[in-house]
Design a protein around this motif. Structure first.
Motif, PDB file in Angstrom:
ATOM      1  N   ASP A 274      20.867  32.467  23.892  1.00  0.00           N
ATOM      2  CA  ASP A 274      19.199  32.160  23.745  1.00  0.00           C
ATOM      3  C   ASP A 274      19.103  30.816  22.989  1.00  0.00           C
ATOM      4  OD1 ASP A 274      18.215  34.624  24.728  1.00  0.00           O
ATOM      5  OD2 ASP A 274      19.450  35.380  23.248  1.00  0.00           O
ATOM      6  N   ASP A 275      19.808  30.724  21.840  1.00  0.00           N
ATOM      7  CA  ASP A 275      19.674  29.315  20.938  1.00  0.00           C
ATOM      8  C   ASP A 275      21.090  28.835  20.860  1.00  0.00           C
ATOM      9  OD1 ASP A 275      16.802  29.612  20.756  1.00  0.00           O
ATOM     10  OD2 ASP A 275      17.315  31.080  19.088  1.00  0.00           O
ATOM     11  N   VAL A 276      21.118  27.326  20.897  1.00  0.00           N
ATOM     12  CA  VAL A 276      22.527  26.746  20.836  1.00  0.00           C
ATOM     13  C   VAL A 276      22.179  25.504  19.736  1.00  0.00           C
ATOM     14  CG1 VAL A 276      24.135  25.505  21.812  1.00  0.00           C
ATOM     15  CG2 VAL A 276      22.984  27.145  23.166  1.00  0.00           C
ATOM     16  N   VAL A 277      23.044  25.587  18.615  1.00  0.00           N
ATOM     17  CA  VAL A 277      22.976  24.654  17.609  1.00  0.00           C
ATOM     18  C   VAL A 277      24.173  23.718  17.514  1.00  0.00           C
ATOM     19  CG1 VAL A 277      22.683  24.255  15.364  1.00  0.00           C
ATOM     20  CG2 VAL A 277      21.467  26.074  16.274  1.00  0.00           C
ATOM     21  N   ASP A 278      23.958  22.503  17.864  1.00  0.00           N
ATOM     22  CA  ASP A 278      25.199  21.342  17.859  1.00  0.00           C
ATOM     23  C   ASP A 278      25.531  21.323  16.491  1.00  0.00           C
ATOM     24  OD1 ASP A 278      26.883  19.337  18.382  1.00  0.00           O
ATOM     25  OD2 ASP A 278      25.209  17.956  19.070  1.00  0.00           O
ATOM     26  N   TYR A 279      26.821  21.462  16.097  1.00  0.00           N
ATOM     27  CA  TYR A 279      27.475  21.286  14.922  1.00  0.00           C
ATOM     28  C   TYR A 279      27.843  19.850  14.734  1.00  0.00           C
ATOM     29  CZ  TYR A 279      32.201  21.575  17.264  1.00  0.00           C
ATOM     30  OH  TYR A 279      33.335  21.644  17.748  1.00  0.00           O
ATOM     31  N   THR A 280      28.035  19.270  15.815  1.00  0.00           N
ATOM     32  CA  THR A 280      28.377  17.685  15.622  1.00  0.00           C
ATOM     33  C   THR A 280      27.132  16.858  15.425  1.00  0.00           C
ATOM     34  OG1 THR A 280      27.916  17.166  17.945  1.00  0.00           O
ATOM     35  CG2 THR A 280      30.139  17.966  17.304  1.00  0.00           C
ATOM     36  N   ALA A 281      26.058  17.268  15.408  1.00  0.00           N
ATOM     37  CA  ALA A 281      24.973  16.287  15.074  1.00  0.00           C
ATOM     38  C   ALA A 281      24.213  16.818  13.594  1.00  0.00           C
ATOM     39  CB  ALA A 281      23.744  16.980  16.125  1.00  0.00           C
ATOM     40  N   GLY A 282      25.085  16.556  12.827  1.00  0.00           N
ATOM     41  CA  GLY A 282      24.500  17.023  11.490  1.00  0.00           C
ATOM     42  C   GLY A 282      24.849  18.212  10.978  1.00  0.00           C
ATOM     43  N   PRO A 283      24.850  18.548   9.473  1.00  0.00           N
ATOM     44  CA  PRO A 283      24.981  19.912   9.008  1.00  0.00           C
ATOM     45  C   PRO A 283      24.338  21.171   9.668  1.00  0.00           C
ATOM     46  CG  PRO A 283      24.278  18.031   7.229  1.00  0.00           C
ATOM     47  CD  PRO A 283      23.961  17.520   8.559  1.00  0.00           C
ATOM     48  N   VAL A 284      25.298  21.941  10.224  1.00  0.00           N
ATOM     49  CA  VAL A 284      24.724  22.955  10.955  1.00  0.00           C
ATOM     50  C   VAL A 284      23.907  24.092  10.233  1.00  0.00           C
ATOM     51  CG1 VAL A 284      26.873  24.321  10.883  1.00  0.00           C
ATOM     52  CG2 VAL A 284      25.500  24.628  12.946  1.00  0.00           C
ATOM     53  N   GLU A 285      24.521  24.023   8.929  1.00  0.00           N
ATOM     54  CA  GLU A 285      23.827  25.003   8.113  1.00  0.00           C
ATOM     55  C   GLU A 285      21.998  24.932   7.808  1.00  0.00           C
ATOM     56  OE1 GLU A 285      26.016  22.682   5.160  1.00  0.00           O
ATOM     57  OE2 GLU A 285      26.081  23.118   6.994  1.00  0.00           O
ATOM     58  N   LYS A 286      21.922  23.435   7.974  1.00  0.00           N
ATOM     59  CA  LYS A 286      20.325  23.158   7.829  1.00  0.00           C
ATOM     60  C   LYS A 286      19.611  23.747   8.849  1.00  0.00           C
ATOM     61  CE  LYS A 286      21.113  19.323   4.320  1.00  0.00           C
ATOM     62  NZ  LYS A 286      20.806  17.947   4.369  1.00  0.00           N
ATOM     63  N   LYS A 287      20.264  23.425  10.047  1.00  0.00           N
ATOM     64  CA  LYS A 287      19.529  23.679  11.217  1.00  0.00           C
ATOM     65  C   LYS A 287      19.283  25.247  11.324  1.00  0.00           C
ATOM     66  CE  LYS A 287      21.164  19.588  13.919  1.00  0.00           C
ATOM     67  NZ  LYS A 287      22.018  19.240  15.146  1.00  0.00           N
ATOM     68  N   LEU A 288      20.421  25.954  11.065  1.00  0.00           N
ATOM     69  CA  LEU A 288      20.306  27.419  11.097  1.00  0.00           C
ATOM     70  C   LEU A 288      19.361  28.038  10.086  1.00  0.00           C
ATOM     71  CD1 LEU A 288      24.119  28.171  11.559  1.00  0.00           C
ATOM     72  CD2 LEU A 288      22.479  28.527  13.565  1.00  0.00           C
TER      73      LEU A 288
END
Length: 404
Positions: free
Chosen positions: A253-267
């Motif tokens: 449903d949702d995909v977060v790109d870990y190569t585009a900056g700190p992934v924890e902030k997006k999550l």
């Protein structure tokens, strides 16, 4: 779920004759006569890729003289291997990871000398055909197409034949080829153990549950996405940008790109989760648990644990003690914050694969094979797995004809 696998063998012996230096057993099944050759060569050696010591890819050795598997217990079966799947575990085992613990499992009384596991056959996934059944096996019969995830203390699937407990084997999905089927058992058993046995999810309670998969484009991740979506869960995945198309195609449903900056902030900008499955480990533990819903029974399950590393470095007793202290400390620390910290482990299970087979044949789960290699290309297949950044599974087609 209990599955009955103990009963009398259904072949009846008709006659035995000696001809041309080989023993021929004429067996009657449903009124038809079947002749099995048990010549000395066919019954004692086979083709396989083995290692004689732990190390890098150079330790892999092809042989035509590997020992043929033998049924030692009445609940075992011999499977003729059509295809074998490779996993990161095979790379780790090639290098000696978990050797101390696996040696204890193979030889709990320490009767054999050190190194008795060699020559060792790697490969944890198998899809093939039942060739022989122990006397107490009735759930399977010779000729059945099956798949299985092989326990790491047993000889693996990079060989013509492998012996397994019937409780570890399941009927292969009818809708899959052997190559596709060989890509699923290990990752299915691992995901099932982590999400069902440890995470507490199942087809009846997963609807509208929010699940985060850290590292979703590998074998376990791609399987977990499909299983969870078939159960009605909302699935969020972390992966690189070039894997987004793959995971969305599987239902994420949702995909977060870990190569585009700190992934924890997006999550942290997303709604909190009921379950987190961590395939990455390392630093993710420091921030991932804060993404869980507090005081709601939410669970963090990581598949990256120090258990085998501890026993390798500290010895069995001290390693197990250190492991117990580590997991207890982390669990208590996080339960005080209203979330549960758990370790997940690969657990071979034929009954779990029965359920997975039904989902596959119902069109709810599909195999994700990144690349296929021939039996002669096993070292190249290992190199591919070792590079990481998988987009599904690596599968080896096992040659079953006798080669000159």
């Amino acid at each position: 779920m209990f599955r009955k696998v103990v009963c009398a063998r259904w072949f009846s012996l008709h006659k035995l004759s000696w001809a041309g230096g080989s023993l021929k057993s004429a067996l009657v099944k449903d009124g038809s006569l079947r002749t099995l050759s048990t010549s000395a060569r066919r019954s004692t050696v086979m083709q396989a890729w083995v290692i004689d010591k732990y190390g890098n890819n150079s330790v892999l050795r092809y042989t035509k003289n590997a020992s043929f598997p033998i049924i030692h217990y009445p609940n075992e079966v011999i499977v003729k291997v059509n295809a074998a799947g490779l996993n990161p575990l095979d790379i780790n085992m090639r290098g000696g990871y978990g050797a101390a613990t696996l040696a204890m499992k193979r030889d709990p009384l320490s009767i054999n000398k050190a190194g008795s596991e060699f020559p060792l056959i790697l490969g944890r996934d198998v899809s093939g055909v039942i060739m022989e059944c122990g006397l107490d096996v009735s759930y399977f019969k010779p000729g059945d197409e099956v798949w299985a995830a092989i326990p790491p203390w047993k000889q693996g699937s990079l060989a013509e034949f492998v012996v397994l407990s019937a409780n570890e084997v399941s009927h292969k999905p009818k809708s899959l080829s052997h190559v596709d089927a060989a890509s699923l058992p290990y990752v299915a058993a691992t995901a099932w153990s982590a999400l069902v046995n440890t995470g507490g999810l199942n087809k009846d309670n997963s609807a509208k549950k929010r699940v985060l998969i850290l590292g979703g484009s590998g074998g376990v991740g791609t399987f977990a996405i499909q299983m969870l979506k078939s159960w009605g869960a909302h699935v969020t995945v972390t992966c690189s940008q070039n894997a987004e198309h793959l995971v969305r195609g599987l239902g994420a449903d949702d995909v977060v790109d870990y190569t585009a900056g700190p992934v924890e902030k997006k999550l942290h900008t997303l709604e909190k989760f009921d379950v987190i499955l961590d395939n990455i480990g390392g630093e993710t533990e420091h921030w991932a648990l804060s993404l869980l819903k507090p005081w709601c029974g939410a669970k963090y399950v990581t598949l990256v644990t120090p258990f085998l590393r501890n026993t390798d470095q500290l010895g069995l007793a001290d390693g197990m003690m250190q492991t117990a202290v580590t997991v207890a400390t982390k669990a208590l620390k996080h339960i005080a914050k209203g979330v549960h910290y758990r370790w997940g482990f690969f657990a071979p299970s034929g009954p779990a694969l029965d359920d997975v087979s039904e989902m596959v044949d119902a069109g709810k789960i599909r195999a994700v094979v990144e690349e296929q290699f021939s039996f002669a290309q096993v070292p190249k297949a290992f190199e591919k797995v070792e590079k990481g950044h998988a987009r599904g599974k690596i599968v080896v087609t096992v040659t079953t004809e006798q080669e000159e």
